[in-house]
Scaffold this motif. Structure first.
Motif, PDB file in Angstrom:
ATOM      1  N   VAL A 145      33.419 -17.176  38.627  1.00 51.57           N
ATOM      2  CA  VAL A 145      33.254 -17.996  39.831  1.00 51.57           C
ATOM      3  C   VAL A 145      33.101 -17.046  41.022  1.00 51.57           C
ATOM      4  CG1 VAL A 145      34.269 -19.733  41.330  1.00 51.57           C
ATOM      5  CG2 VAL A 145      34.582 -19.886  38.854  1.00 51.57           C
ATOM      6  N   ILE A 146      31.872 -16.833  41.434  1.00 54.14           N
ATOM      7  CA  ILE A 146      31.550 -15.904  42.519  1.00 54.14           C
ATOM      8  C   ILE A 146      31.015 -16.700  43.701  1.00 54.14           C
ATOM      9  CG2 ILE A 146      30.036 -13.992  43.196  1.00 54.14           C
ATOM     10  CD1 ILE A 146      30.168 -13.012  40.317  1.00 54.14           C
ATOM     11  N   PHE A 147      31.413 -16.309  44.913  1.00 57.62           N
ATOM     12  CA  PHE A 147      31.009 -17.054  46.105  1.00 57.62           C
ATOM     13  C   PHE A 147      30.837 -16.097  47.271  1.00 57.62           C
ATOM     14  CE2 PHE A 147      35.561 -17.012  45.503  1.00 57.62           C
ATOM     15  CZ  PHE A 147      36.057 -16.584  46.720  1.00 57.62           C
ATOM     16  N   THR A 148      30.099 -16.547  48.270  1.00 56.89           N
ATOM     17  CA  THR A 148      29.898 -15.763  49.485  1.00 56.89           C
ATOM     18  C   THR A 148      30.591 -16.455  50.651  1.00 56.89           C
ATOM     19  OG1 THR A 148      27.837 -16.909  50.040  1.00 56.89           O
ATOM     20  CG2 THR A 148      27.661 -14.937  48.676  1.00 56.89           C
ATOM     21  N   ILE A 149      30.964 -15.666  51.650  1.00 59.57           N
ATOM     22  CA  ILE A 149      31.566 -16.191  52.874  1.00 59.57           C
ATOM     23  C   ILE A 149      30.819 -15.580  54.050  1.00 59.57           C
ATOM     24  CG2 ILE A 149      33.651 -16.395  54.274  1.00 59.57           C
ATOM     25  CD1 ILE A 149      35.288 -15.993  51.733  1.00 59.57           C
ATOM     26  N   SER A 150      30.260 -16.421  54.899  1.00 59.65           N
ATOM     27  CA  SER A 150      29.491 -15.921  56.039  1.00 59.65           C
ATOM     28  C   SER A 150      29.450 -16.990  57.115  1.00 59.65           C
ATOM     29  CB  SER A 150      28.065 -15.556  55.604  1.00 59.65           C
ATOM     30  OG  SER A 150      27.396 -16.715  55.142  1.00 59.65           O
ATOM     31  N   SER A 151      28.917 -16.624  58.261  1.00 62.91           N
ATOM     32  CA  SER A 151      28.758 -17.596  59.336  1.00 62.91           C
ATOM     33  C   SER A 151      27.575 -18.507  59.026  1.00 62.91           C
ATOM     34  CB  SER A 151      28.526 -16.880  60.669  1.00 62.91           C
ATOM     35  OG  SER A 151      27.295 -16.182  60.644  1.00 62.91           O
ATOM     36  N   ARG A 152      27.521 -19.633  59.691  1.00 64.11           N
ATOM     37  CA  ARG A 152      26.423 -20.573  59.473  1.00 64.11           C
ATOM     38  C   ARG A 152      25.079 -19.979  59.862  1.00 64.11           C
ATOM     39  NH1 ARG A 152      28.668 -26.432  61.736  1.00 64.11           N
ATOM     40  NH2 ARG A 152      30.381 -26.683  60.236  1.00 64.11           N
ATOM     41  N   GLU A 153      25.090 -19.028  60.804  1.00 64.74           N
ATOM     42  CA  GLU A 153      23.845 -18.462  61.303  1.00 64.74           C
ATOM     43  C   GLU A 153      23.268 -17.393  60.379  1.00 64.74           C
ATOM     44  OE1 GLU A 153      26.670 -18.612  63.074  1.00 64.74           O
ATOM     45  OE2 GLU A 153      26.175 -20.390  64.276  1.00 64.74           O
ATOM     46  N   SER A 154      24.041 -16.943  59.400  1.00 61.67           N
ATOM     47  CA  SER A 154      23.570 -15.869  58.519  1.00 61.67           C
ATOM     48  C   SER A 154      22.435 -16.363  57.634  1.00 61.67           C
ATOM     49  CB  SER A 154      24.718 -15.353  57.646  1.00 61.67           C
ATOM     50  OG  SER A 154      25.731 -14.777  58.438  1.00 61.67           O
ATOM     51  N   HIS A 155      21.371 -15.567  57.563  1.00 62.48           N
ATOM     52  CA  HIS A 155      20.223 -15.910  56.727  1.00 62.48           C
ATOM     53  C   HIS A 155      20.183 -15.079  55.447  1.00 62.48           C
ATOM     54  CE1 HIS A 155      18.547 -18.455  59.843  1.00 62.48           C
ATOM     55  NE2 HIS A 155      18.692 -17.473  60.718  1.00 62.48           N
ATOM     56  N   GLU A 156      20.804 -13.921  55.463  1.00 62.99           N
ATOM     57  CA  GLU A 156      20.785 -13.043  54.306  1.00 62.99           C
ATOM     58  C   GLU A 156      22.217 -12.659  53.946  1.00 62.99           C
ATOM     59  OE1 GLU A 156      18.243  -9.990  55.817  1.00 62.99           O
ATOM     60  OE2 GLU A 156      16.513 -10.837  54.808  1.00 62.99           O
ATOM     61  N   LEU A 157      22.540 -12.760  52.680  1.00 63.29           N
ATOM     62  CA  LEU A 157      23.895 -12.505  52.208  1.00 63.29           C
ATOM     63  C   LEU A 157      23.850 -11.359  51.206  1.00 63.29           C
ATOM     64  CD1 LEU A 157      24.740 -16.254  51.537  1.00 63.29           C
ATOM     65  CD2 LEU A 157      25.066 -14.980  53.655  1.00 63.29           C
ATOM     66  N   ASP A 158      24.566 -10.289  51.486  1.00 65.23           N
ATOM     67  CA  ASP A 158      24.485  -9.126  50.604  1.00 65.23           C
ATOM     68  C   ASP A 158      25.819  -8.772  49.960  1.00 65.23           C
ATOM     69  OD1 ASP A 158      25.819  -8.204  52.777  1.00 65.23           O
ATOM     70  OD2 ASP A 158      24.440  -6.576  53.249  1.00 65.23           O
ATOM     71  N   ASP A 159      26.825  -9.626  50.107  1.00 58.85           N
ATOM     72  CA  ASP A 159      28.099  -9.363  49.444  1.00 58.85           C
ATOM     73  C   ASP A 159      28.729 -10.682  49.014  1.00 58.85           C
ATOM     74  OD1 ASP A 159      30.314 -10.127  51.661  1.00 58.85           O
ATOM     75  OD2 ASP A 159      28.600  -9.184  52.632  1.00 58.85           O
ATOM     76  N   ALA A 160      29.539 -10.619  47.977  1.00 61.64           N
ATOM     77  CA  ALA A 160      30.171 -11.819  47.438  1.00 61.64           C
ATOM     78  C   ALA A 160      31.555 -11.465  46.907  1.00 61.64           C
ATOM     79  CB  ALA A 160      29.309 -12.424  46.326  1.00 61.64           C
ATOM     80  N   LEU A 161      32.353 -12.489  46.666  1.00 60.45           N
ATOM     81  CA  LEU A 161      33.728 -12.327  46.195  1.00 60.45           C
ATOM     82  C   LEU A 161      33.951 -13.172  44.953  1.00 60.45           C
ATOM     83  CD1 LEU A 161      35.520 -12.784  49.644  1.00 60.45           C
ATOM     84  CD2 LEU A 161      34.997 -10.610  48.541  1.00 60.45           C
ATOM     85  N   SER A 162      34.972 -12.804  44.195  1.00 67.66           N
ATOM     86  CA  SER A 162      35.387 -13.626  43.062  1.00 67.66           C
ATOM     87  C   SER A 162      36.891 -13.475  42.878  1.00 67.66           C
ATOM     88  CB  SER A 162      34.654 -13.209  41.775  1.00 67.66           C
ATOM     89  OG  SER A 162      34.964 -11.875  41.421  1.00 67.66           O
ATOM     90  N   ILE A 163      37.527 -14.516  42.375  1.00 72.24           N
ATOM     91  CA  ILE A 163      38.959 -14.473  42.086  1.00 72.24           C
ATOM     92  C   ILE A 163      39.239 -15.422  40.931  1.00 72.24           C
ATOM     93  CG2 ILE A 163      39.433 -16.210  43.873  1.00 72.24           C
ATOM     94  CD1 ILE A 163      42.195 -14.845  44.210  1.00 72.24           C
ATOM     95  N   GLU A 164      40.035 -14.954  40.001  1.00 70.56           N
ATOM     96  CA  GLU A 164      40.352 -15.755  38.822  1.00 70.56           C
ATOM     97  C   GLU A 164      41.799 -15.500  38.422  1.00 70.56           C
ATOM     98  OE1 GLU A 164      38.887 -16.267  34.159  1.00 70.56           O
ATOM     99  OE2 GLU A 164      37.848 -14.902  35.532  1.00 70.56           O
ATOM    100  N   GLU A 165      42.514 -16.564  38.149  1.00 72.20           N
ATOM    101  CA  GLU A 165      43.892 -16.425  37.679  1.00 72.20           C
ATOM    102  C   GLU A 165      43.870 -16.105  36.186  1.00 72.20           C
ATOM    103  OE1 GLU A 165      48.194 -18.666  38.315  1.00 72.20           O
ATOM    104  OE2 GLU A 165      46.317 -19.775  38.588  1.00 72.20           O
ATOM    105  N   ILE A 166      44.596 -15.059  35.782  1.00 66.17           N
ATOM    106  CA  ILE A 166      44.597 -14.638  34.381  1.00 66.17           C
ATOM    107  C   ILE A 166      46.027 -14.608  33.851  1.00 66.17           C
ATOM    108  CG2 ILE A 166      42.456 -13.313  34.522  1.00 66.17           C
ATOM    109  CD1 ILE A 166      44.046 -10.804  34.992  1.00 66.17           C
TER     110      ILE A 166
END
Length: 259
Positions: A145-166
């Motif tokens: 489960v990978i997702f990005t976090i950015s402002s609404r004005e961002s048009h290009e996203l070059d980084d993402a995050l993921s977190i999983e409970e194990i």
């Protein structure tokens, strides 16, 4: 007179030097500002006052001024001399001020040349896809489960995050989390000593990660529920972002479930 005849210790002497020749100009900066008439009425020059107060005022010769401003210059003055690159427009005009800010900060807004575009593994008649050989040496994280976090004005996203409970973060049955940070692998497309490499040295390059299989460089940590890191991994990956989140979605005291 020889130094020893002065009777002054070396530590008290002020060393001096003379500039003989300037071999190369370094750190030249573009500046935005306003052209003004010289206070003494001299029409051979105009005074350029940069908006940035850290830059010196400069004398601009008449033959570089907008049409009809003055005649060709003959005078000199105590101000530094500059060269007028272009006329942006009226002070206070939004477009002129915006262009001036970009110009003064050396932001290159030119379209990419044909030769630069030819450096990319993309052709108009075919949609780019990940080469099968990439799957042989990259870690496949597309099921995470990978997702990005950015402002609404961002048009290009070059980084993402993921977190999983194990259930086991240390091989001893200790429950915890696996957290990943994934950065677009731009180096896959930009090769050394190409024209694209030269442009990239002065410009940013980003790759949109949302809803597509993308090449990335990732760091993945396993940590216990107290936040202590028990294992880390670095390497090239293939990722697929599930959703694009805004800052307003991930504020403290909010609960969000991404599937």
């Amino acid at each position: 007179m020889p130094d020893e005849d002065w009777g002054v210790p070396d530590v008290c002497l002020q060393k001096t030097a003379e500039v003989m020749y300037i071999m190369e100009m370094k750190n030249c900066r573009a500046a935005m500002g306003q052209l003004k008439v010289m206070t003494d009425g001299n029409r051979n020059w105009a005074l350029f006052s940069p908006t940035d107060s850290r830059m010196p005022r400069m004398m601009i010769p008449a033959d570089q001024l907008p049409s009809g401003f003055f005649e060709r210059p003959q005078a000199t003055a105590q101000f530094a001399r500059g060269k007028l690159e272009r006329t942006l427009g009226l002070a206070g005009d939004v477009e002129a001020e915006t262009e001036g800010l970009l110009f003064a900060n050396n932001v290159d807004t030119r379209e990419f040349s044909v030769s630069v575009m030819h450096c990319l593994p993309i052709v108009e008649s075919k949609q780019w896809t990940i080469d099968e050989k990439e799957f042989k040496y990259r870690r496949d994280l597309r099921e995470n489960v990978i997702f990005t976090i950015s402002s609404r004005e961002s048009h290009e996203l070059d980084d993402a995050l993921s977190i999983e409970e194990i259930d086991d973060c240390d091989g001893k049955g200790t429950p915890g989390f696996e957290i990943g940070v994934h950065i677009a692998d731009v180096s896959h497309f930009v090769f050394d000593n190409t024209e694209l490499d030269a442009w990239a040295a002065n410009r940013a390059c980003t790759v949109n990660l949302v809803h597509k299989d993308r090449l990335a460089f990732s760091v993945v940590w396993k940590m216990d529920k107290d936040g202590a890191i028990v294992e880390e991994w670095f390497g090239r990956t293939i990722v697929r972002s599930r959703v694009r989140l805004g800052y307003e979605h991930v504020q403290v005291n909010r609960t969000l479930r991404v599937c």
